[in-house]
Design an enzyme around this catalytic site. Structure first.
Site, PDB file in Angstrom:
ATOM      1  N   THR A   1      59.340  49.361  79.240  1.00 20.32           N
ATOM      2  CA  THR A   1      60.561  48.548  79.295  1.00 20.32           C
ATOM      3  C   THR A   1      61.700  49.351  79.917  1.00 20.32           C
ATOM      4  O   THR A   1      62.867  48.977  79.775  1.00 20.32           O
ATOM      5  CB  THR A   1      60.976  48.083  77.884  1.00 20.32           C
ATOM      6  OG1 THR A   1      61.129  49.235  77.037  1.00 20.32           O
ATOM      7  CG2 THR A   1      59.937  47.148  77.281  1.00 20.32           C
ATOM      8  N   ALA A   2      61.367  50.441  80.615  1.00 20.54           N
ATOM      9  CA  ALA A   2      62.389  51.352  81.131  1.00 20.54           C
ATOM     10  C   ALA A   2      62.571  51.210  82.641  1.00 20.54           C
ATOM     11  O   ALA A   2      63.514  50.552  83.101  1.00 20.54           O
ATOM     12  CB  ALA A   2      62.040  52.789  80.747  1.00 20.54           C
ATOM     13  N   ARG A   3      61.686  51.823  83.430  1.00 14.38           N
ATOM     14  CA  ARG A   3      61.798  51.805  84.886  1.00 14.38           C
ATOM     15  C   ARG A   3      60.410  51.680  85.492  1.00 14.38           C
ATOM     16  O   ARG A   3      59.466  52.355  85.062  1.00 14.38           O
ATOM     17  CB  ARG A   3      62.469  53.090  85.405  1.00 14.38           C
ATOM     18  CG  ARG A   3      63.906  53.272  84.973  1.00 14.38           C
ATOM     19  CD  ARG A   3      64.831  52.262  85.635  1.00 14.38           C
ATOM     20  NE  ARG A   3      66.223  52.487  85.285  1.00 14.38           N
ATOM     21  CZ  ARG A   3      66.825  51.966  84.224  1.00 14.38           C
ATOM     22  NH1 ARG A   3      66.141  51.208  83.384  1.00 14.38           N
ATOM     23  NH2 ARG A   3      68.100  52.219  83.994  1.00 14.38           N
TER      24      ARG A   3
ATOM     25  N   GLU B   1      62.411  42.929  92.181  1.00 13.11           N
ATOM     26  CA  GLU B   1      62.483  41.832  91.223  1.00 13.11           C
ATOM     27  C   GLU B   1      63.046  40.582  91.899  1.00 13.11           C
ATOM     28  O   GLU B   1      64.163  40.625  92.399  1.00 13.11           O
ATOM     29  CB  GLU B   1      63.342  42.252  90.028  1.00 13.11           C
ATOM     30  CG  GLU B   1      62.727  43.439  89.282  1.00 13.11           C
ATOM     31  CD  GLU B   1      63.452  43.806  87.995  1.00 13.11           C
ATOM     32  OE1 GLU B   1      64.545  43.240  87.736  1.00 13.11           O
ATOM     33  OE2 GLU B   1      62.933  44.642  87.239  1.00 13.11           O
TER      34      GLU B   1
ATOM     35  N   ILE C   1      67.276  53.665  72.301  1.00 14.51           N
ATOM     36  CA  ILE C   1      66.208  52.664  72.232  1.00 14.51           C
ATOM     37  C   ILE C   1      65.001  53.235  71.499  1.00 14.51           C
ATOM     38  O   ILE C   1      64.451  52.608  70.587  1.00 14.51           O
ATOM     39  CB  ILE C   1      65.823  52.182  73.638  1.00 14.51           C
ATOM     40  CG1 ILE C   1      67.006  51.457  74.303  1.00 14.51           C
ATOM     41  CG2 ILE C   1      64.608  51.258  73.577  1.00 14.51           C
ATOM     42  CD1 ILE C   1      66.787  51.130  75.764  1.00 14.51           C
TER      43      ILE C   1
ATOM     44  N   ASP D   1      61.122  64.193  73.875  1.00 11.24           N
ATOM     45  CA  ASP D   1      62.393  63.996  74.548  1.00 11.24           C
ATOM     46  C   ASP D   1      62.855  65.358  75.068  1.00 11.24           C
ATOM     47  O   ASP D   1      62.686  66.365  74.384  1.00 11.24           O
ATOM     48  CB  ASP D   1      63.436  63.404  73.594  1.00 11.24           C
ATOM     49  CG  ASP D   1      64.626  62.815  74.330  1.00 11.24           C
ATOM     50  OD1 ASP D   1      64.742  61.578  74.383  1.00 11.24           O
ATOM     51  OD2 ASP D   1      65.452  63.596  74.860  1.00 11.24           O
TER      52      ASP D   1
ATOM     53  N   ASP E   1      58.053  45.229  81.599  1.00 15.98           N
ATOM     54  CA  ASP E   1      59.207  44.341  81.750  1.00 15.98           C
ATOM     55  C   ASP E   1      59.998  44.681  83.008  1.00 15.98           C
ATOM     56  O   ASP E   1      61.038  44.079  83.264  1.00 15.98           O
ATOM     57  CB  ASP E   1      60.114  44.465  80.510  1.00 15.98           C
ATOM     58  CG  ASP E   1      61.225  43.424  80.465  1.00 15.98           C
ATOM     59  OD1 ASP E   1      60.947  42.235  80.722  1.00 15.98           O
ATOM     60  OD2 ASP E   1      62.377  43.807  80.179  1.00 15.98           O
TER      61      ASP E   1
ATOM     62  N   HIS F   1      61.949  41.148  83.189  1.00 13.54           N
ATOM     63  CA  HIS F   1      63.111  41.972  82.863  1.00 13.54           C
ATOM     64  C   HIS F   1      63.991  41.285  81.811  1.00 13.54           C
ATOM     65  O   HIS F   1      65.187  41.054  82.016  1.00 13.54           O
ATOM     66  CB  HIS F   1      63.935  42.269  84.121  1.00 13.54           C
ATOM     67  CG  HIS F   1      64.694  43.564  84.026  1.00 13.54           C
ATOM     68  ND1 HIS F   1      64.915  44.381  85.095  1.00 13.54           N
ATOM     69  CD2 HIS F   1      65.275  44.187  82.955  1.00 13.54           C
ATOM     70  CE1 HIS F   1      65.617  45.443  84.714  1.00 13.54           C
ATOM     71  NE2 HIS F   1      65.845  45.338  83.420  1.00 13.54           N
ATOM     72  N   ILE F   2      63.388  41.016  80.659  1.00 10.12           N
ATOM     73  CA  ILE F   2      64.085  40.292  79.596  1.00 10.12           C
ATOM     74  C   ILE F   2      64.490  41.199  78.436  1.00 10.12           C
ATOM     75  O   ILE F   2      64.999  40.718  77.420  1.00 10.12           O
ATOM     76  CB  ILE F   2      63.226  39.130  79.058  1.00 10.12           C
ATOM     77  CG1 ILE F   2      61.897  39.648  78.484  1.00 10.12           C
ATOM     78  CG2 ILE F   2      62.989  38.091  80.138  1.00 10.12           C
ATOM     79  CD1 ILE F   2      61.087  38.586  77.739  1.00 10.12           C
ATOM     80  N   GLY F   3      64.287  42.521  78.579  1.00 13.47           N
ATOM     81  CA  GLY F   3      64.563  43.419  77.463  1.00 13.47           C
ATOM     82  C   GLY F   3      65.948  43.247  76.867  1.00 13.47           C
ATOM     83  O   GLY F   3      66.112  43.141  75.652  1.00 13.47           O
TER      84      GLY F   3
END
Length: 319
Positions: free
Chosen positions: A242-244, A273, A166, A185, A268, A291-293
Site C-alpha cells: 500500500t506504499a509505492r 494510474e 502506518i 525500519d 493498492d 489507490h484507495i488506502g
C-alpha cells in the site's frame, strides 16, 4: 468545458486543486481558500490531470493542492507565480523537490492524515489474500461452487518493512488478530514495544521469517521485493503493498507468483494510474485496488483540512 472557479474576488491570486478525492470542489475545507481571498480552479475534476491541463490552468496560480500527478522540474519552471505546493498526504516522489527548491516553491505535506485508512486497508488486504475472498466471490458470481483452502492468521508472522505511523497501526491491529510481528525500519522507534509478540529485526530476518510481508517505506534505489530478495522468502508468502509501486519488481514477482514462491500479491499502488493491462494485475493470485488506502471519508477530511491549512499558512508567510 471551462474551468470551474468558486471565488468571486480573487484578491490574492489563484489556487489549483487536483487530488481526485476533492477536485470536484465539494469539500468544505476548500471554502477556506475562497474566504481567504483566492480563486480556486480545478484542472481535471475527478481525474488525474494531464500536463496539458496543468499548463492551461496553473499559470497565474500562487498555490497548488496537488495529487499524484508527475510534476517535473521543467513543468514547474513554467509556473512563475507558484509559491507553494501542498500535498494531502506525505508522498512527494511525484514532485521534483530539488527543482521546486531552486524555484522557491515550498513543498508541504500532511503527515499522519491518511495513516489509519491505509493501515485498515492493509489488514483488509491481508485477510482478503489468505482467504482468497475476491477469487471466491468471482467463482460464485460465475455460477461455480469452487473453494480454495485458506489460512488462519493467529500464530502467523507479519513482517513489516517500514514501521512509521502506518506500520505501527498495522502492527497493533495484527497483534489484535493473534499474529506475531517482526518489523524492520532504518530508524526504529525503540520506545514502540506494544507486545511480547512484537520485535524489531533486520531486513533479512523479516524477509525470511514472515508469512505475510507488508511494505510501508518510501521509494528505494532498487525494489525491496525483487530478484535478490525473493530467494529469501518463505514459500507461499503474501506480499501487501500500500506504499509505492516501485518497491516491487513486477517481472520478478510475476515469476514468483507463477512458481508459487509468492502465494499472493495485494497492491493498492501502480507505476501509472490507472495501470495498463498486464499479466501481473490480471493474475488470479493478485488483488488490485485503485489507490484507495487514504480514500475514506475520515482520511480525506483530515488530509484536506491539513493541506488547506498548510497552504494558507505558507502563502501568508510569503507576504
Amino acid at each position: 468545458m471551462s474551468t470551474p472557479i468558486i471565488s468571486a474576488n480573487g484578491r490574492k491570486g489563484r489556487i489549483a486543486v487536483t487530488p481526485r478525492s476533492i477536485s470536484d470542489g465539494g469539500h468544505p475545507a476548500l471554502r477556506q481558500l475562497e474566504m481567504a481571498g483566492y480563486d480556486v480552479v480545478y484542472p481535471a475534476p475527478g481525474a488525474v490531470p494531464t500536463e496539458r491541463q496543468l499548463r492551461k490552468d496553473l499559470p497565474g496560480c500562487v498555490g497548488y493542492i496537488a495529487g499524484t500527478e508527475i510534476l517535473s522540474g521543467p513543468l514547474l519552471a513554467e509556473f512563475r507565480e507558484l509559491k507553494a505546493i501542498s500535498r494531502n498526504g506525505v508522498g512527494v516522489d511525484s514532485i521534483d523537490v530539488e527543482a521546486a527548491k531552486r524555484l522557491g516553491i515550498s513543498i508541504l505535506t500532511a503527515p499522519g492524515a491518511n495513516s489509519q485508512g491505509v493501515a485498515e486497508l492493509t489488514i483488509a488486504l491481508i485477510l482478503a489474500s489468505i482467504r482468497s475472498i475476491p477469487w471466491h466471490d468471482g467463482q460464485l458470481k460465475a455460477g461455480q461452487w469452487n473453494r480454495r483452502p485458506g489460512r488462519e492468521l493467529a500464530g502467523r508472522v507479519l513482517g513489516l518493512i517500514g514501521c512509521g505511523q502506518i506500520g505501527r497501526r498495522v502492527a497493533g491491529m495484527a497483534l489484535g488478530l493473534g499474529m506475531k510481528v517482526l518489523a524492520f525500519d532504518e530508524y526504529p522507534m525503540a520506545s514502540f514495544n506494544p507486545s511480547e509478540d512484537f520485535s524489531w529485526a533486520s531486513l533479512e530476518t523479516v524477509l525470511s521469517s514472515s508469512h505475510v510481508i507488508s511494505l510501508h517505506v518510501p521509494p528505494a534505489d532498487e525494489p525491496v521485493i525483487g530478484p535478490k530478495s525473493i530467494g529469501l522468502l518463505q514459500e507461499g508468502v503474501a506480499i501487501i503493498n500500500t506504499a509505492r509501486a516501485s518497491l516491487i519488481d513486477d517481472d520478478a514477482v510475476l515469476a514468483a507468483l507463477n512458481s508459487g514462491q509468492i502465494g499472493f500479491l495485494a497492491t493498492d499502488v501502480f507505476r501509472s494510474e490507472p495501470p495498463e493491462p498486464s499479466p501481473l494485475v490480471s493474475h488470479p493470485n493478485v488483488i488490485a485496488t485503485p489507490h484507495i488506502g487514504g480514500y475514506t471519508r475520515e482520511s480525506v477530511d483530515r488530509a484536506t483540512w491539513a493541506a488547506v491549512d498548510n497552504l494558507l499558512q505558507a502563502l501568508a508567510n510569503q507576504h
